[in-house]
Write a protein that holds these residues in place. Structure first.
Motif, short mmCIF file in Angstrom:
data_model
loop_
_atom_site.label_atom_id
_atom_site.label_comp_id
_atom_site.label_asym_id
_atom_site.label_seq_id
_atom_site.Cartn_x
_atom_site.Cartn_y
_atom_site.Cartn_z
N GLU A 116 0.84 -1.20 0.00
CA GLU A 116 0.00 0.00 0.00
C GLU A 116 0.87 1.24 0.00
N ILE A 117 0.57 2.14 -0.90
CA ILE A 117 1.36 3.36 -1.04
C ILE A 117 0.71 4.45 -0.20
N LEU A 118 1.45 4.96 0.76
CA LEU A 118 0.98 6.06 1.60
C LEU A 118 1.31 7.39 0.92
N PRO A 119 0.51 8.44 1.18
CA PRO A 119 0.80 9.74 0.56
C PRO A 119 2.20 10.25 0.88
N SER A 120 2.69 9.95 2.09
CA SER A 120 4.01 10.44 2.48
C SER A 120 5.14 9.79 1.68
N MET A 121 4.83 8.65 1.03
CA MET A 121 5.85 7.95 0.24
C MET A 121 5.97 8.50 -1.17
N ILE A 122 5.00 9.30 -1.60
CA ILE A 122 5.01 9.85 -2.96
C ILE A 122 5.82 11.14 -2.98
N LYS A 123 6.77 11.24 -3.87
CA LYS A 123 7.66 12.41 -3.92
C LYS A 123 7.02 13.57 -4.67
N ASN A 124 6.25 13.24 -5.71
CA ASN A 124 5.61 14.29 -6.49
C ASN A 124 4.52 14.97 -5.66
N LYS A 125 4.59 16.28 -5.55
CA LYS A 125 3.69 17.02 -4.66
C LYS A 125 2.24 16.95 -5.13
N GLU A 126 2.00 17.09 -6.43
CA GLU A 126 0.64 17.08 -6.98
C GLU A 126 -0.02 15.71 -6.79
N LYS A 127 0.74 14.65 -7.09
CA LYS A 127 0.21 13.29 -6.91
C LYS A 127 -0.05 13.00 -5.43
N ARG A 128 0.88 13.45 -4.58
CA ARG A 128 0.74 13.23 -3.14
C ARG A 128 -0.53 13.90 -2.59
N SER A 129 -0.77 15.14 -3.00
CA SER A 129 -1.96 15.86 -2.53
C SER A 129 -3.24 15.23 -3.08
N VAL A 134 -3.67 11.96 -3.86
CA VAL A 134 -3.89 10.70 -3.12
C VAL A 134 -4.42 11.00 -1.71
N HIS A 135 -3.86 12.03 -1.10
CA HIS A 135 -4.30 12.41 0.26
C HIS A 135 -5.76 12.86 0.25
N ALA A 136 -6.14 13.66 -0.76
CA ALA A 136 -7.53 14.13 -0.87
C ALA A 136 -8.49 12.96 -1.11
N LYS A 137 -8.05 12.00 -1.91
CA LYS A 137 -8.88 10.82 -2.20
C LYS A 137 -9.10 10.00 -0.93
N LEU A 138 -8.04 9.76 -0.17
CA LEU A 138 -8.15 9.01 1.08
C LEU A 138 -9.03 9.73 2.10
N LYS A 139 -8.89 11.04 2.16
CA LYS A 139 -9.69 11.85 3.08
C LYS A 139 -11.17 11.80 2.72
N HIS A 140 -11.45 11.85 1.41
CA HIS A 140 -12.84 11.79 0.93
C HIS A 140 -13.46 10.42 1.23
N GLN A 141 -12.67 9.37 1.02
CA GLN A 141 -13.14 8.01 1.30
C GLN A 141 -13.42 7.82 2.79
N LYS A 142 -12.56 8.37 3.62
CA LYS A 142 -12.75 8.30 5.07
C LYS A 142 -14.03 9.02 5.49
N LYS A 143 -14.30 10.15 4.85
CA LYS A 143 -15.51 10.91 5.13
C LYS A 143 -16.76 10.13 4.73
N LEU A 144 -16.71 9.47 3.58
CA LEU A 144 -17.85 8.66 3.10
C LEU A 144 -18.11 7.48 4.04
N ASP A 145 -17.04 6.82 4.48
CA ASP A 145 -17.18 5.68 5.40
C ASP A 145 -17.80 6.13 6.73
N LYS A 146 -17.38 7.29 7.20
CA LYS A 146 -17.93 7.81 8.46
C LYS A 146 -19.42 8.12 8.31
N ARG A 147 -19.78 8.69 7.14
CA ARG A 147 -21.20 9.02 6.89
C ARG A 147 -22.06 7.76 6.83
#
Length: 356
Positions: free
Chosen positions: A33-46, A48-61
């Motif tokens: 599993e690739i964590l956002p902190s492991m991605i060097k490219n800033k745009e890709k990292r942000s 992936v982070h936004a996607k994970l955050k959105h998924q976490k929000k959906l699961d909570k809902r």
């Protein structure tokens, strides 16, 4: 018989090996599993982070929705709804304190009748407050004092000049003032409040922070001259009870509910948050709906409406935060004064230790 035993043992070994292989595969997947902190490219990292955050929000809902459905079903069936999980907070995991007030503490209530604030709180005399500044005043200090004069009824401002604070205490005692409030400023900003109870103290020194004046609050209201209602919240210990009574002695004990003014002192983690509001009650019509989500109708075919009373708040200001620095016996005395309580840096060893 020996062959059958060997066969069973070999089958058990194969099953154990399968379980081990499954665990190894799952651990390998976790490693892959690739964590956002492991991605060097800033745009890709942000991204992936936004996607994970959105998924976490959906699961909570989804989780909250499932909980609400389970509670609704339990109520319809006449059963007890499943217990809600209580989140761990700093407040509900605070360190146990022996000084926390109990409702059956007879010694505490006996002390209330004999303390310095009993004459004001029993309505034997009306609070009369003298408000002044430190010797080196700033432009923002008088603006804060003018708003304090509208918050605290029967309060009077006197210019400090070069007078010593002990002389001001003598003058206030002769003029039948019940309390003195001194606003200290530093770098043109009010940074401390000194509240002196008269005639025999005590004296509380508060650090003042995060001051927002009325004109800086968006959609602020203007307070009326009615006596406000006072709300003191979460002053649980003996020290907190004493500070609460000191604050209470600044305000008259017969509020005028017609004015709909509320002054709130809310203690949380030893920070006292001050708010000043006006409130109003309004009736709002809600159209009822059936189980399918359609608007419910009566026998005549008219839509069923239900009136609901809601409360609306408008902040009048100012807004600030207080933190107790020390509490001193008697009136202000820097040299020979005896302190009831002093905050020291050694006390801040634990985040879950509170004193008020």
């Amino acid at each position: 018989m020996g062959g059958k035993r060997k066969k069973r043992e070999s089958e058990e070994i194969i099953e154990v090996q399968k379980d081990v292989n499954k665990n190894n595969e799952s651990s390998h997947k976790k490693k892959r599993e690739i964590l956002p902190s492991m991605i060097k490219n800033k745009e890709k990292r942000s991204a992936v982070h936004a996607k994970l955050k959105h998924q976490k929000k959906l699961d909570k809902r989804k989780k909250l929705k499932a909980r609400d459905v389970a509670e609704k079903l339990a109520l319809e069936l006449g059963e007890e709804p499943p217990p809600r999980m209580v989140p761990r907070t700093i407040e509900n995991t605070r360190e146990p304190d022996e000084t926390v007030c109990r409702p059956d503490d007879d010694e505490l209530f006996a002390g209330n009748d004999a303390d310095e604030f009993s004459s004001v709180l029993k309505r034997e005399c009306t609070p009369k407050i003298l408000i002044t500044t430190c010797r080196f005043n700033s432009t923002r200090g008088p603006a804060f004092i003018s708003e304090l004069l509208t918050v605290i009824p029967n309060s009077h401002y006197f210019k400090r000049g070069t007078y010593d604070l002990k002389k001001i205490v003598e003058y206030a005692n002769n003029k039948d003032f019940t309390s003195i409030i001194v606003v200290h400023t530093n770098r043109r900003e009010p940074d401390a409040l000194l509240v002196i109870g008269l005639p025999n103290g005590p004296t509380a020194h508060f650090k003042l922070s995060k001051l927002i004046l009325r004109k800086e609050i968006k959609n602020h209201g203007n307070p009326t001259s009615h006596l406000p209602e006072l709300v003191l919240n979460n002053f649980t210990t003996r020290l907190g009870h004493r500070i609460g009574r000191l604050i209470q002695s600044l305000f008259p004990q017969d509020p005028e509910f017609r004015g709909r003014r509320v002054v709130t002192f809310h203690n949380q983690r030893d920070f006292i948050f001050f708010r000043h509001h006006r409130y109003i009650f309004e009736t709002k019509e809600n159209k009822e709906s059936d189980s399918k989500g359609k608007k419910a109708k009566d026998a005549k075919g008219e839509k069923i409406t239900k009136e609901k009373v809601i409360a609306r708040l408008q902040e009048c200001g100012p807004r600030f935060t207080l933190k107790l620095i020390n509490l001193q016996h008697g009136t202000f005395d820097t040299k020979g004064g005896e302190f009831e309580w002093v905050h020291k840096p050694e006390m801040d060893t634990s985040r879950r230790r509170f004193f008020l």
